[in-house]
Design a protein around this motif. Structure first.
Motif, short mmCIF file in Angstrom:
data_model
loop_
_atom_site.label_atom_id
_atom_site.label_comp_id
_atom_site.label_asym_id
_atom_site.label_seq_id
_atom_site.Cartn_x
_atom_site.Cartn_y
_atom_site.Cartn_z
N LEU A 285 0.83 -1.21 0.00
CA LEU A 285 0.00 0.00 0.00
C LEU A 285 0.87 1.26 0.00
O LEU A 285 0.57 2.23 -0.71
CB LEU A 285 -0.92 0.00 1.22
N VAL A 286 1.93 1.25 0.79
CA VAL A 286 2.83 2.40 0.84
C VAL A 286 3.46 2.65 -0.53
O VAL A 286 3.56 3.79 -1.00
CB VAL A 286 3.92 2.20 1.90
N TYR A 288 2.20 1.81 -3.46
CA TYR A 288 1.17 2.35 -4.35
C TYR A 288 0.91 3.83 -4.05
O TYR A 288 0.74 4.64 -4.97
CB TYR A 288 -0.13 1.55 -4.22
N LEU A 289 0.86 4.18 -2.78
CA LEU A 289 0.64 5.59 -2.42
C LEU A 289 1.78 6.46 -2.92
O LEU A 289 1.56 7.58 -3.39
CB LEU A 289 0.49 5.72 -0.90
N MET A 290 3.00 5.95 -2.83
CA MET A 290 4.16 6.70 -3.34
C MET A 290 4.06 6.87 -4.85
O MET A 290 4.36 7.95 -5.39
CB MET A 290 5.45 5.96 -2.97
N ILE A 292 1.27 6.89 -6.66
CA ILE A 292 0.17 7.82 -6.94
C ILE A 292 0.60 9.26 -6.63
O ILE A 292 0.30 10.19 -7.39
CB ILE A 292 -1.08 7.42 -6.13
N PHE A 293 1.29 9.44 -5.51
CA PHE A 293 1.78 10.77 -5.16
C PHE A 293 2.74 11.28 -6.24
O PHE A 293 2.69 12.46 -6.63
CB PHE A 293 2.49 10.74 -3.80
N ARG A 294 3.62 10.40 -6.73
CA ARG A 294 4.56 10.80 -7.76
C ARG A 294 3.81 11.21 -9.03
O ARG A 294 4.15 12.21 -9.68
CB ARG A 294 5.53 9.65 -8.06
N SER A 297 2.13 14.58 -8.53
CA SER A 297 3.10 15.68 -8.52
C SER A 297 3.56 16.01 -9.94
O SER A 297 3.78 17.18 -10.28
CB SER A 297 4.30 15.32 -7.64
N THR A 315 -2.74 8.60 -13.45
CA THR A 315 -2.45 8.33 -12.04
C THR A 315 -3.67 7.78 -11.33
O THR A 315 -3.58 6.81 -10.56
CB THR A 315 -1.99 9.62 -11.34
N PHE A 319 -4.68 4.18 -9.37
CA PHE A 319 -5.38 4.14 -8.08
C PHE A 319 -6.62 3.25 -8.17
O PHE A 319 -6.90 2.43 -7.28
CB PHE A 319 -5.76 5.54 -7.65
N PHE A 323 -7.41 0.04 -5.95
CA PHE A 323 -8.53 0.15 -5.02
C PHE A 323 -9.59 -0.92 -5.30
O PHE A 323 -10.07 -1.59 -4.37
CB PHE A 323 -9.15 1.54 -5.12
#
Length: 369
Positions: A285-286, A288-290, A292-294, A297, A315, A319, A323
């Motif tokens: 999960l971390v 994937y979050l990184m 998505i954040f990238r 940005s 992006t 997600f 999800f």
């Protein structure tokens, strides 16, 4: 000698400039988790593991290739790709091959599934469309968003008719993200959501029997424990039995006693959870979050409206994949056959996601040039 060395370094930097090191590192780590989980999940189907390695390699090569394509070229390709995709979908409806009651494939020398093309072609087309229209308001906005809705509705209906509701919904999400980021009013969004909710009794009448069963089983998997509810119940058992730290690599009983179905495709995260526990899932999960954040940005710093809309949509597609897959494995969403990004077995999805991540890198490179 020093000047020659410096020129060589400058040449290498220029060659590798379009590649985003942070994104590649994140994807390599996700792929590493995928390889470990797939090795265990495919123990009874040994040919799947080398196939998965090959598919990952192809996906990464495609991603690296698309990173070098300027966004201006993507703009020029938007309309042709969309038109070709819709024409192919019409050809599938007329001349397509039927397998297991679904007409999704077209033989053009090789067998292809045109609906996969629309996952990229639709956000490309709508991003280009809103790039041309710019920011609009008043009656012009109603016309602009209405036409965008038509462009989205055409492939959705053609894909849903195959029937392939899972892919049709992914295409809708891909296009809807572009429309949302283009500035669709929240009043309209909530109005559409309300319309869908209140129209559900009517929509229910048009669903296929197996689609109704999926929703009924979601509400109560024990209503059909040996049939449609089997997948969810076994996945929940695998996830729960893993605990915090898991049972250990290749020690998952649900996996290796073959209770867990589709363990190398849609339910791979259940294998990861059973053998590596909640810690393994949190790590995924971390990552994937990184990712998505990238992606967001990159979208935030994009140079043009087209690039910003396209990067945002790609992006959010990633997600949505993650999800929906994790939601259906956990019994929170209906089982619709959505793969886990860069994890699940399957070449087509890996190539589609590779193309998307390559486009993100291309948008980033364009921004910093």
């Amino acid at each position: 000698m020093r000047l020659s060395h410096q020129s060589e370094l400058a040449g290498l930097r220029k060659i590798f400039a379009p590649l985003d090191g942070a994104m590649i590192l994140i994807l390599v780590l996700i792929a590493a988790l995928s390889i470990v989980a797939m090795y265990s999940a495919s123990s009874d189907i040994p040919e799947r593991f080398p196939d998965h390695i090959r598919n990952l390699g192809i996906g990464f090569v495609v991603m690296l290739a698309f990173a070098y394509i300027p966004p201006q070229w993507l703009m020029k390709a938007a309309v042709p790709l969309y038109v070709i995709g819709v024409v192919l979908l019409i050809a599938v409806a007329l001349f397509g091959q039927t397998k297991l009651g679904a007409k999704r494939w077209l033989n053009v020398g090789i067998v292809i599934q045109p609906s996969e093309l629309l996952k990229i072609a639709v956000p490309l087309m709508l991003s280009y469309y809103f790039h041309l229209t710019g920011i609009v308001s008043g009656r012009q906005a109603w016309f602009s968003f209405g036409l965008a809705g038509v462009l989205l509705l055409i492939p959705f209906l053609l894909i849903a008719k195959q029937p392939d509701l899972g892919t049709a919904l992914l295409v809708v999400f891909a296009g809807s993200y572009v429309i949302f980021f283009a500035g669709l009013s929240w009043k309209v969004i909530w109005g559409l959501i309300g319309t869908v909710v209140f129209s559900f009794p009517i929509i229910w009448q048009f669903l296929k029997p197996y689609q109704r069963t999926r929703i009924e089983v979601l509400l109560d998997p024990t209503s059909d424990p040996r049939g449609a509810g089997f997948h969810i119940l076994q996945a929940e058992t695998a996830i729960g039995s893993g605990g915090w730290l898991g049972k250990g690599f290749e020690q998952g009983t649900q996996t290796h006693l073959k209770f867990l179905p589709e363990r190398s495709t849609d339910f791979l995260v259940a294998v990861l959870s059973e053998e590596f526990g909640l810690i393994g899932v949190i790590l995924l999960l971390v990552l994937y979050l990184m990712l998505i954040f990238r992606g967001l940005s990159i979208a935030h710093g994009a140079s043009t409206r087209f690039e910003r809309l396209l990067a945002s949509a790609i992006t959010m597609i990633i997600f949505t994949y993650a999800f929906v897959n994790m939601g259906m494995v956990a019994g929170m969403l209906p089982v619709v056959g959505v793969p886990l990004p860069f994890m699940s077995y399957g070449g087509t999805a890996l190539i589609t996601l590779g193309v998307g991540c390559g486009m993100l890198m291309g948008v980033r490179h364009h921004r910093i040039r």
